[in-house]
Design a protein around this motif. Structure first.
Motif, PDB file in Angstrom:
ATOM      1  N   PHE A  38       0.646  -1.350  -0.123  1.00  0.00           N
ATOM      2  CA  PHE A  38       0.037   0.066   0.015  1.00  0.00           C
ATOM      3  C   PHE A  38       0.840   1.247  -0.074  1.00  0.00           C
ATOM      4  CE2 PHE A  38       0.453  -0.442   4.561  1.00  0.00           C
ATOM      5  CZ  PHE A  38       0.820   0.977   4.920  1.00  0.00           C
ATOM      6  N   GLU A  39       1.889   1.166   0.401  1.00  0.00           N
ATOM      7  CA  GLU A  39       2.950   2.250   0.425  1.00  0.00           C
ATOM      8  C   GLU A  39       3.386   2.610  -0.964  1.00  0.00           C
ATOM      9  OE1 GLU A  39       5.159   2.553   4.684  1.00  0.00           O
ATOM     10  OE2 GLU A  39       5.801   0.877   3.286  1.00  0.00           O
ATOM     11  N   LEU A  40       3.606   1.549  -1.689  1.00  0.00           N
ATOM     12  CA  LEU A  40       4.221   1.764  -3.038  1.00  0.00           C
ATOM     13  C   LEU A  40       2.998   2.367  -3.711  1.00  0.00           C
ATOM     14  CD1 LEU A  40       6.249  -1.338  -3.377  1.00  0.00           C
ATOM     15  CD2 LEU A  40       7.185   1.149  -2.974  1.00  0.00           C
ATOM     16  N   GLU A  41       1.715   1.799  -3.649  1.00  0.00           N
ATOM     17  CA  GLU A  41       0.512   2.230  -4.254  1.00  0.00           C
ATOM     18  C   GLU A  41       0.182   3.672  -3.908  1.00  0.00           C
ATOM     19  OE1 GLU A  41      -2.044  -0.384  -3.027  1.00  0.00           O
ATOM     20  OE2 GLU A  41      -1.719  -2.081  -4.365  1.00  0.00           O
ATOM     21  N   GLN A  42       0.684   4.273  -3.007  1.00  0.00           N
ATOM     22  CA  GLN A  42       0.660   5.639  -2.716  1.00  0.00           C
ATOM     23  C   GLN A  42       1.358   6.653  -3.582  1.00  0.00           C
ATOM     24  OE1 GLN A  42       2.039   5.793   1.346  1.00  0.00           O
ATOM     25  NE2 GLN A  42      -0.106   5.301   2.262  1.00  0.00           N
ATOM     26  N   ILE A  43       2.623   6.093  -4.247  1.00  0.00           N
ATOM     27  CA  ILE A  43       3.285   6.848  -5.150  1.00  0.00           C
ATOM     28  C   ILE A  43       2.316   7.002  -6.379  1.00  0.00           C
ATOM     29  CG2 ILE A  43       5.410   6.836  -6.417  1.00  0.00           C
ATOM     30  CD1 ILE A  43       6.581   5.002  -4.243  1.00  0.00           C
ATOM     31  N   ASN A  44       2.555   8.685  -6.783  1.00  0.00           N
ATOM     32  CA  ASN A  44       1.714   9.083  -7.958  1.00  0.00           C
ATOM     33  C   ASN A  44       2.734   9.912  -9.035  1.00  0.00           C
ATOM     34  OD1 ASN A  44      -0.726   8.279  -7.380  1.00  0.00           O
ATOM     35  ND2 ASN A  44      -0.604  10.002  -5.492  1.00  0.00           N
ATOM     36  N   VAL A  45       4.168   9.742  -8.697  1.00  0.00           N
ATOM     37  CA  VAL A  45       5.073  10.152  -9.497  1.00  0.00           C
ATOM     38  C   VAL A  45       5.397   9.473 -10.741  1.00  0.00           C
ATOM     39  CG1 VAL A  45       7.661  11.203  -9.685  1.00  0.00           C
ATOM     40  CG2 VAL A  45       5.984  11.494  -7.349  1.00  0.00           C
ATOM     41  N   PRO A  46       5.549  10.054 -11.782  1.00  0.00           N
ATOM     42  CA  PRO A  46       6.103   9.046 -13.024  1.00  0.00           C
ATOM     43  C   PRO A  46       7.359   8.392 -12.528  1.00  0.00           C
ATOM     44  CG  PRO A  46       5.605  11.302 -13.719  1.00  0.00           C
ATOM     45  CD  PRO A  46       5.410  11.313 -12.367  1.00  0.00           C
ATOM     46  N   THR A  47       7.393   7.007 -12.512  1.00  0.00           N
ATOM     47  CA  THR A  47       8.555   6.351 -12.182  1.00  0.00           C
ATOM     48  C   THR A  47       8.968   5.289 -13.166  1.00  0.00           C
ATOM     49  OG1 THR A  47       7.572   6.453 -10.065  1.00  0.00           O
ATOM     50  CG2 THR A  47       9.431   4.920 -10.335  1.00  0.00           C
ATOM     51  N   TYR A  48      10.646   5.384 -13.156  1.00  0.00           N
ATOM     52  CA  TYR A  48      11.227   4.431 -14.254  1.00  0.00           C
ATOM     53  C   TYR A  48      12.176   3.493 -13.333  1.00  0.00           C
ATOM     54  CZ  TYR A  48      13.693   3.454 -18.608  1.00  0.00           C
ATOM     55  OH  TYR A  48      14.307   2.673 -19.688  1.00  0.00           O
ATOM     56  N   ILE A  49      11.712   2.289 -13.532  1.00  0.00           N
ATOM     57  CA  ILE A  49      12.272   1.124 -12.542  1.00  0.00           C
ATOM     58  C   ILE A  49      13.423   0.304 -13.500  1.00  0.00           C
ATOM     59  CG2 ILE A  49      11.891  -0.890 -11.273  1.00  0.00           C
ATOM     60  CD1 ILE A  49       9.106   0.216 -11.119  1.00  0.00           C
ATOM     61  N   LEU A  50      14.693   0.284 -13.387  1.00  0.00           N
ATOM     62  CA  LEU A  50      15.618  -0.271 -13.873  1.00  0.00           C
ATOM     63  C   LEU A  50      16.225  -1.084 -12.949  1.00  0.00           C
ATOM     64  CD1 LEU A  50      17.528   2.910 -15.175  1.00  0.00           C
ATOM     65  CD2 LEU A  50      16.270   1.588 -16.834  1.00  0.00           C
ATOM     66  N   ALA A  51      16.859  -2.373 -13.729  1.00  0.00           N
ATOM     67  CA  ALA A  51      17.549  -3.351 -13.107  1.00  0.00           C
ATOM     68  C   ALA A  51      18.286  -4.188 -14.402  1.00  0.00           C
ATOM     69  CB  ALA A  51      16.390  -4.500 -12.630  1.00  0.00           C
ATOM     70  N   GLY A  52      19.350  -4.745 -13.832  1.00  0.00           N
ATOM     71  CA  GLY A  52      20.313  -5.481 -14.860  1.00  0.00           C
ATOM     72  C   GLY A  52      19.561  -7.171 -14.755  1.00  0.00           C
ATOM     73  N   SER A  53      19.574  -7.620 -15.814  1.00  0.00           N
ATOM     74  CA  SER A  53      19.272  -8.962 -16.007  1.00  0.00           C
ATOM     75  C   SER A  53      20.109  -9.913 -15.050  1.00  0.00           C
ATOM     76  CB  SER A  53      19.519  -9.478 -17.517  1.00  0.00           C
ATOM     77  OG  SER A  53      20.872  -9.639 -17.832  1.00  0.00           O
ATOM     78  N   LYS A  54      21.303  -9.456 -14.660  1.00  0.00           N
ATOM     79  CA  LYS A  54      22.102 -10.353 -13.807  1.00  0.00           C
ATOM     80  C   LYS A  54      22.103  -9.659 -12.414  1.00  0.00           C
ATOM     81  CE  LYS A  54      24.994 -12.170 -17.371  1.00  0.00           C
ATOM     82  NZ  LYS A  54      26.313 -12.160 -18.033  1.00  0.00           N
ATOM     83  N   ASP A  55      21.140  -8.867 -12.075  1.00  0.00           N
ATOM     84  CA  ASP A  55      20.984  -8.085 -10.804  1.00  0.00           C
ATOM     85  C   ASP A  55      21.398  -8.728  -9.677  1.00  0.00           C
ATOM     86  OD1 ASP A  55      20.373  -5.829  -8.897  1.00  0.00           O
ATOM     87  OD2 ASP A  55      19.954  -4.831 -10.568  1.00  0.00           O
ATOM     88  N   MET A  56      21.639  -8.195  -8.457  1.00  0.00           N
ATOM     89  CA  MET A  56      21.669  -9.165  -7.011  1.00  0.00           C
ATOM     90  C   MET A  56      19.919  -8.949  -6.547  1.00  0.00           C
ATOM     91  SD  MET A  56      23.575  -5.992  -4.920  1.00  0.00           S
ATOM     92  CE  MET A  56      23.247  -6.594  -3.075  1.00  0.00           C
ATOM     93  N   VAL A  57      19.346  -8.251  -7.108  1.00  0.00           N
ATOM     94  CA  VAL A  57      17.702  -8.014  -6.809  1.00  0.00           C
ATOM     95  C   VAL A  57      17.051  -9.126  -7.498  1.00  0.00           C
ATOM     96  CG1 VAL A  57      15.770  -6.612  -6.578  1.00  0.00           C
ATOM     97  CG2 VAL A  57      17.975  -5.627  -6.293  1.00  0.00           C
ATOM     98  N   LYS A  58      16.251  -9.811  -6.828  1.00  0.00           N
ATOM     99  CA  LYS A  58      15.518 -10.852  -7.519  1.00  0.00           C
ATOM    100  C   LYS A  58      14.361 -10.058  -8.526  1.00  0.00           C
ATOM    101  CE  LYS A  58      14.979 -13.927  -3.472  1.00  0.00           C
ATOM    102  NZ  LYS A  58      13.959 -14.472  -2.412  1.00  0.00           N
ATOM    103  N   SER A  59      14.210 -10.772  -9.661  1.00  0.00           N
ATOM    104  CA  SER A  59      13.561 -10.275 -10.854  1.00  0.00           C
ATOM    105  C   SER A  59      12.035 -10.006 -10.341  1.00  0.00           C
ATOM    106  CB  SER A  59      13.735 -10.821 -12.158  1.00  0.00           C
ATOM    107  OG  SER A  59      13.082 -12.284 -11.742  1.00  0.00           O
ATOM    108  N   SER A  60      11.516 -10.823  -9.436  1.00  0.00           N
ATOM    109  CA  SER A  60      10.317 -10.803  -8.823  1.00  0.00           C
ATOM    110  C   SER A  60      10.064  -9.424  -8.071  1.00  0.00           C
ATOM    111  CB  SER A  60      10.159 -12.118  -8.166  1.00  0.00           C
ATOM    112  OG  SER A  60      10.882 -12.349  -6.904  1.00  0.00           O
TER     113      SER A  60
END
Length: 220
Positions: free
Chosen positions: A156-178
């Protein structure tokens, strides 16, 4: 340059002329990771590259929390009267950016984040192991330990964001793609781009690629 924000002193560098752009680095880094990108960006933007609290040349607080770093950025924008900057954050800087966008999104025009997780569980097991080793090696530096405890974003906190947002990640990122996909799902109207062959930081640290990605998104 140094700026006093309540009880916190931050160091930042201001470069170029044009539309304002704030850049936030990752954990245990400094504004210097953006040097190459800033050379490109400063032709079009007024770039404010900040050292987050306890890093680079900024003063060290008693404890570390991402939300406190976000309030530093909010006060920074308000104190310098920066008109609707684009906010770019890498890794920890992106976590800070998400907090800024949900707390005071009207202050910024666009949010660009790369390599950002919603919670520590959003990091791959290999990344968690690496952070734990580094944490122990650093004699339990609370800044490094922060990555094992935070962030903890609710949907719900993320759903509060109304700013145009660009989300980037590498295909080999340490962050899970999920986790990257969840950010895209919960932030209304956000755009996601997975960069083939890139790691968590390969296109950001001492690279002009991130400058190209910022410019392309801003002009889209």
């Amino acid at each position: 340059m140094y700026i006093q924000l309540d009880g916190q002193v931050l160091y930042y560098e201001k470069t170029g002329e044009g539309k304002p752009l704030i850049m936030l680095h990752g954990n245990n880094e400094s504004h210097e990771i953006f040097n190459e990108a800033i050379e490109v960006l400063s032709d079009t933007y007024t770039v404010y590259a900040i050292d987050s609290r306890g890093q680079g040349m900024s003063a060290t607080p008693k404890e570390f929390h991402y939300i406190d770093m976000a309030y530093d950025v909010i006060r920074f924008i308000e104190t310098l009267k920066i008109e609707k900057p684009i906010l770019y954050g890498f890794s920890d800087g992106g976590i800070i950016g998400l907090h800024v966008a949900r707390l005071n999104g009207e202050l910024i025009s666009k949010l660009i984040i790369s390599g950002v997780n919603m919670s520590p569980k959003g990091l791959k097991g290999s990344a968690i192991s690496m952070i734990k080793k580094e944490y122990k090696k650093s004699n339990y530096n609370p800044l490094i330990g922060l990555m094992l405890k935070e962030p903890n974003f609710f949907d719900f906190e993320l759903e509060q964001i109304n700013v145009p947002t660009y989300i980037l990640a590498g295909s080999k990122d340490m962050v899970k793609s999920s986790d990257t996909k969840k950010l895209n799902k919960y932030i209304k109207g956000s755009t996601m781009k997975i960069l083939p062959g890139e790691t968590h930081s390969s296109y950001v640290i001492h690279s002009t690629r991130i400058a190209e990605l910022i410019i392309d998104y801003d002009n889209s």
